[in-house]
Write a protein that holds these residues in place. Structure first.
Motif, PDB file in Angstrom:
ATOM      1  N   MET A   1       0.846  -1.189   0.000  1.00  0.00           N
ATOM      2  CA  MET A   1       0.000   0.000   0.000  1.00  0.00           C
ATOM      3  C   MET A   1       0.883   1.241   0.000  1.00  0.00           C
ATOM      4  O   MET A   1       1.908   1.268   0.649  1.00  0.00           O
ATOM      5  CB  MET A   1      -0.895  -0.012   1.244  1.00  0.00           C
ATOM      6  N   THR A   2       0.484   2.251  -0.767  1.00  0.00           N
ATOM      7  CA  THR A   2       1.299   3.459  -0.867  1.00  0.00           C
ATOM      8  C   THR A   2       0.490   4.681  -0.455  1.00  0.00           C
ATOM      9  O   THR A   2      -0.742   4.653  -0.449  1.00  0.00           O
ATOM     10  CB  THR A   2       1.770   3.680  -2.320  1.00  0.00           C
ATOM     11  N   ALA A   3       1.237   5.743  -0.127  1.00  0.00           N
ATOM     12  CA  ALA A   3       0.571   6.997   0.246  1.00  0.00           C
ATOM     13  C   ALA A   3      -0.253   7.509  -0.929  1.00  0.00           C
ATOM     14  O   ALA A   3      -1.371   7.996  -0.761  1.00  0.00           O
ATOM     15  CB  ALA A   3       1.611   8.036   0.655  1.00  0.00           C
ATOM     16  N   ASN A   4       0.303   7.359  -2.141  1.00  0.00           N
ATOM     17  CA  ASN A   4      -0.431   7.812  -3.315  1.00  0.00           C
ATOM     18  C   ASN A   4      -1.727   7.022  -3.512  1.00  0.00           C
ATOM     19  O   ASN A   4      -2.764   7.581  -3.866  1.00  0.00           O
ATOM     20  CB  ASN A   4       0.459   7.694  -4.559  1.00  0.00           C
ATOM     21  N   TRP A   6      -3.538   5.615  -1.155  1.00  0.00           N
ATOM     22  CA  TRP A   6      -4.508   6.092  -0.158  1.00  0.00           C
ATOM     23  C   TRP A   6      -5.054   7.465  -0.525  1.00  0.00           C
ATOM     24  O   TRP A   6      -6.229   7.753  -0.309  1.00  0.00           O
ATOM     25  CB  TRP A   6      -3.872   6.136   1.238  1.00  0.00           C
ATOM     26  N   PHE A   7      -4.170   8.303  -1.090  1.00  0.00           N
ATOM     27  CA  PHE A   7      -4.633   9.631  -1.492  1.00  0.00           C
ATOM     28  C   PHE A   7      -5.749   9.507  -2.527  1.00  0.00           C
ATOM     29  O   PHE A   7      -6.784  10.178  -2.440  1.00  0.00           O
ATOM     30  CB  PHE A   7      -3.454  10.444  -2.046  1.00  0.00           C
ATOM     31  N   GLN A   8      -5.561   8.590  -3.505  1.00  0.00           N
ATOM     32  CA  GLN A   8      -6.590   8.427  -4.540  1.00  0.00           C
ATOM     33  C   GLN A   8      -7.899   7.936  -3.938  1.00  0.00           C
ATOM     34  O   GLN A   8      -8.985   8.360  -4.338  1.00  0.00           O
ATOM     35  CB  GLN A   8      -6.103   7.435  -5.602  1.00  0.00           C
ATOM     36  N   THR A 325     -10.321  -0.863   2.367  1.00  0.00           N
ATOM     37  CA  THR A 325      -9.093  -1.107   3.123  1.00  0.00           C
ATOM     38  C   THR A 325      -8.702  -2.577   3.041  1.00  0.00           C
ATOM     39  O   THR A 325      -7.547  -2.918   2.765  1.00  0.00           O
ATOM     40  CB  THR A 325      -9.275  -0.699   4.599  1.00  0.00           C
ATOM     41  N   TYR A 328      -7.642  -3.517  -0.643  1.00  0.00           N
ATOM     42  CA  TYR A 328      -6.349  -2.918  -1.009  1.00  0.00           C
ATOM     43  C   TYR A 328      -5.212  -3.645  -0.297  1.00  0.00           C
ATOM     44  O   TYR A 328      -4.203  -4.004  -0.910  1.00  0.00           O
ATOM     45  CB  TYR A 328      -6.381  -1.427  -0.652  1.00  0.00           C
ATOM     46  N   TRP A 329      -5.399  -3.902   0.998  1.00  0.00           N
ATOM     47  CA  TRP A 329      -4.373  -4.590   1.778  1.00  0.00           C
ATOM     48  C   TRP A 329      -4.083  -5.970   1.200  1.00  0.00           C
ATOM     49  O   TRP A 329      -2.936  -6.337   0.954  1.00  0.00           O
ATOM     50  CB  TRP A 329      -4.837  -4.678   3.244  1.00  0.00           C
TER      51      TRP A 329
ATOM     52  N   PHE B 167      -1.144  12.159 -10.174  1.00  0.00           N
ATOM     53  CA  PHE B 167      -1.440  11.238  -9.057  1.00  0.00           C
ATOM     54  C   PHE B 167      -2.338  10.061  -9.442  1.00  0.00           C
ATOM     55  O   PHE B 167      -2.493   9.119  -8.669  1.00  0.00           O
ATOM     56  CB  PHE B 167      -2.079  12.005  -7.904  1.00  0.00           C
TER      57      PHE B 167
END
Lengths: 598, 195
Positions: A1-4, A6-8, A325, A328-329, B167
């Motif tokens: 999982m990446t910050a990007n 989660w941002f999306q 969640t 994705y995980w 993004f």
């Protein structure tokens, strides 16, 4: 999982939050027949339609007449679709000269599109002519969605009206849902999709000369790879690529907006011509959630309690977040059984479980799409659920099991969640020992009985057909993945059809007499046995007197209510299906972590 | 009863004409005027012949080309038969197939293979591979074509798309466009002769 990633996901939820109120207000105005900015354009068209069809727009219907009209319209339009499917070889816009659809498959497909399911036992590009796609299949994407919205509005009226016998006019609600809500958004949305590369034409399929000709195994007349008498594969030098075309964008947009989900092509929204860029992908997901989210606000506005609408929205958003969640995980972790493969996430590769997923979407957008499409009763896919990890694939399954009330199908999601609301209010009433009330209406034994009917028919039809298909040869012969995964394929098929979702564990061969017939029955039961008790509750509530709230009334506008609603949804869904889930995805997950293959 | 039956028949006919015929034809007309290339599938023509679509993948399996992902569409990148493998994660057929692909791509000696290069996409027509999967193949293609790795990397980079709007989605390399330019810039000897 990446910050990007989660941002999306979080940005997506924020955008849904942003469209909820404007769309909700707009729909409330449309169905209250108040003025809107579209009246100038659309009102003349509406009048013309009523004049042609003989609709009296000032006639108000009791719930029984409303239900009767809905059934009639569904039956007539289903017959027309069946006719188109059977006659497509003599009808225009068939540049590939595709043959008539066989009777069993045509029945299944007609039931599927009429019930807003869009379960597909065929491949669009090799079975359906352009006319069938436009006037048969995409047409039902509009009407089944419009019918869903009409039903949700009728239910809201049932709650809002006092001592009335009627809940609105079916023809007017359906027409306004089409002309004011669906059609304008579709024209704009379709062009947005074309700007990204979704095709829209009526040309015959193109042929391209391959840059590097390939040695491929020949396909026999039976559609299977050919082998010689000695058992060796028969090879062929492939120099061409046939590229399927079609009027895709006009169907793609209503496929999402009406939470239908039936792909123009077999690969659905994974196909580059249906979903070419990450932006088109994001748009499609927003289209899926837009109307269902907006309807929660319409509920609040038409019943005079905007905060109740938001309380329902919050419960849905919470369940959405849990689902995405988990998916994705699980998908980002990848498949531990693959050796010699780099599944780590990095700046230059998506990593994770990429079987059945597209590079341009990667893991985050595939997990998000799978969650969204099954939270709503859409069923479009941009990655193939059959190849998800066991737990990643369980998320879509569980979402449908919860009756697709997380925003849900257009209309169907709202009246689905209102059934749970009735149950939640009833349970709260039991706990404090008072007659339950909901927005000033007493919930009576009749209402609770009808709500229970809805919640019981759903598992009954799913579990019965799943059980038969798991033991009888005509059921098991369609399974293509061995071990517990094969059971999940069958369970998912009936869950998806009963929930009118239409996504699949696509390996299952559904085009057999057994699955075509049992599936069609499941879809019809899943739609109409849910709708009739729901309309009965609406009719009963409309008749009731208004009871002003007192100290003992359980408020339906608080976070406590949202929590109780989530609890009821999860407990009813999870307890009913836990044994089946433990035999399928849960068992497969345990076996996979132990390194077992099948 | 009879009135509503008549309405449902007329309503079906009228809405079929409006939503099933007029609407898609209007959208087709607008799309053909506003976005002609995109509405027709972004076909690439070379010497008057169509060689593919910019957004539909093609099979590349020889050592001189950048390989595309394995495909479940027909017998490989059949754009009239889009399909995924639909193999489950614990299915032995999947594990064996990936193992064979890892061997073909020269995994083992060159380290683990980027996962997208040995798995089938959802459509079977994925036009892209990840930048990591392209980098993994640079050594082989450079050797086969007799060009320097750095020249090849620059070419790969020029066909690499970043995340949309910065993004959205994932970074990716368009395999067909990359290989077409590969043939143009660094032709194989037999191709050079043929020209």
């Amino acid at each position: 999982m990446t910050a990007n990633g989660w941002f999306q996901i979080l940005l997506f939820l924020a955008l849904i939050l942003a469209v909820t109120k404007p769309l909700g207000v707009f729909m409330a105005r449309v169905f209250n027949r108040e003025r809107t900015f579209l009246d100038v354009l659309v009102r003349p068209l509406e009048r013309l339609l009523y004049r042609i069809t003989g609709v009296d727009e000032n006639h108000d219907m009791a719930w029984t007449e409303y239900a009767f009209c809905m059934l009639l319209f569904s039956a007539v339009s289903m017959l027309l679709l069946y006719g188109i499917l059977r006659l497509q070889q003599v009808l225009p816009w068939n540049p590939q000269r595709l043959a008539a659809v066989a009777p069993g498959l045509a029945f299944n497909t007609a039931a599927s599109f009429t019930t807003n399911t869009n379960w597909q036992n065929y491949s669009g590009e090799s079975a359906m002519s352009y006319l069938t796609q436009m006037a048969g299949l995409a047409y039902h994407n509009f009407t089944s969605a419009a019918v869903g919205i009409a039903l949700a509005i009728a239910f809201i009226r049932g709650i809002a009206r006092r001592e009335k016998e009627t809940i609105g006019n079916f023809w007017v609600d359906m027409t306004r849902a089409t002309l004011w809500v669906l059609l304008p958004m579709c024209i704009v949305g379709a062009l947005l999709l074309v700007s990204q590369g979704v095709v829209q034409n009526l040309r015959p399929y193109d042929t391209a000369k391959l840059v590097e000709p390939q040695q491929v195994q020949k396909t026999g007349a039976d559609g299977k790879p050919m082998v010689s008498a000695e058992g060796k594969p028969v090879m062929d030098n492939a120099t061409d690529q046939t590229i399927a075309q079609g009027p895709v964008a006009s169907q793609e947009v209503i496929k999402e907006l009406g939470t239908n989900g039936g792909g123009f092509f077999n690969a659905n929204s994974a196909h580059p011509f249906e979903n070419p860029t990450p932006f088109s992908n994001y748009l499609e997901m927003i289209f899926i959630f837009a109307i269902p989210a907006g309807l929660t606000y319409t509920l609040g506005r038409m019943t005079g309690s905007a905060r109740h609408g938001w309380a329902v929205w919050a419960a849905m958003a919470f369940l959405f977040f849990c689902g995405v969640t988990a998916a994705y995980w699980a998908e980002a972790k990848g498949n531990p059984l693959l050796a010699g493969v780099d599944q780590r996430v990095s700046a230059t590769q998506p990593g994770g479980n990429m079987e059945g997923k597209e590079v341009r979407f990667g893991i985050a957008n595939s997990a998000l799409f799978a969650t969204v499409t099954t939270d709503a009763s859409c069923g479009a896919v941009n990655g193939f659920h059959d190849s998800f990890t066991p737990l990643g694939g369980m998320v879509p399954l569980v979402n449908i099991i919860l009756s697709e009330v997380v925003f849900g199908g257009v209309g169907a999601g709202l009246y689905g969640v209102l059934i749970y609301v009735v149950l939640a209010v009833f349970i709260a009433g039991l706990m404090v020992g008072r007659t339950p009330e909901y927005l000033g209406k007493k919930i009576e034994a009749y209402d609770v009985k009808m709500a229970m009917l809805v919640t019981l028919v759903f598992p009954l039809v799913i579990l019965t057909f799943t059980a038969i298909s798991s033991v009888e040869g005509f059921g098991t012969s369609s399974i293509t993945n061995p071990g517990p995964h094969g059971f999940t394929q069958v369970l998912y098929a009936f869950v998806s059809q009963a929930g009118n979702n239409g996504s699949a564990f696509g390996g299952l061969n559904g085009n057999t007499p057994w699955y075509n017939t049992s599936g069609a029955i499941t879809m019809l039961v899943g739609r109409f046995f849910m709708v009739l008790p729901m309309l009965a509750i609406a009719g009963n509530l409309a008749k009731n007197k208004y009871v002003p709230p007192s100290l003992g009334t359980f408020p339906v506008t608080t976070p406590l209510f949202s929590v109780l609603l989530v609890g009821v949804i999860v407990i009813v869904g999870a307890l009913t299906f836990f044994p089946a889930l433990s035999l399928g995805p849960i068992l497969e997950h345990l076996m996979m972590t132990a390194g077992k293959t099948f | 009863m009879k009135k509503n039956l008549l309405i449902s028949v007329w309503m079906t006919i009228a809405t079929t004409i409006l939503l099933g015929i007029v609407y898609p034809l209007v959208v087709t007309g607008l799309a053909q005027v506003l976005f002609k290339d995109k509405a027709n599938g972004q076909l690439i023509a070379q010497n008057g012949r169509i060689v593919g679509s910019r957004i539909i993948g093609q099979a590349f399996t020889g050592p001189t080309y950048f390989h595309s992902r394995p495909s479940g569409a027909g017998n490989g990148y059949d754009a009239a038969n889009s399909s995924a493998s639909n193999l489950g994660p614990t299915n032995m057929s999947l594990i064996d197939r990936v193992k064979a692909s890892v061997a073909t791509e020269g995994g083992g000696s060159a380290g683990p293979v980027p996962v997208d290069l040995v798995t089938m996409s959802g459509s079977g027509l994925d036009p892209h591979i990840s930048p990591a999967a392209a980098e993994f193949q640079v050594g082989r293609v450079a050797r086969e074509r007799g060009v320097s790795g750095d020249d090849l990397r620059r070419l790969v980079l020029s066909h690499t798309e970043g995340r949309q709007l910065g993004f959205l989605g994932e970074a990716r390399v368009n395999v067909l466009e990359l290989n077409l330019e590969l043939d143009e810039r660094f032709p194989l000897r037999r191709q050079a002769k043929a020209d």
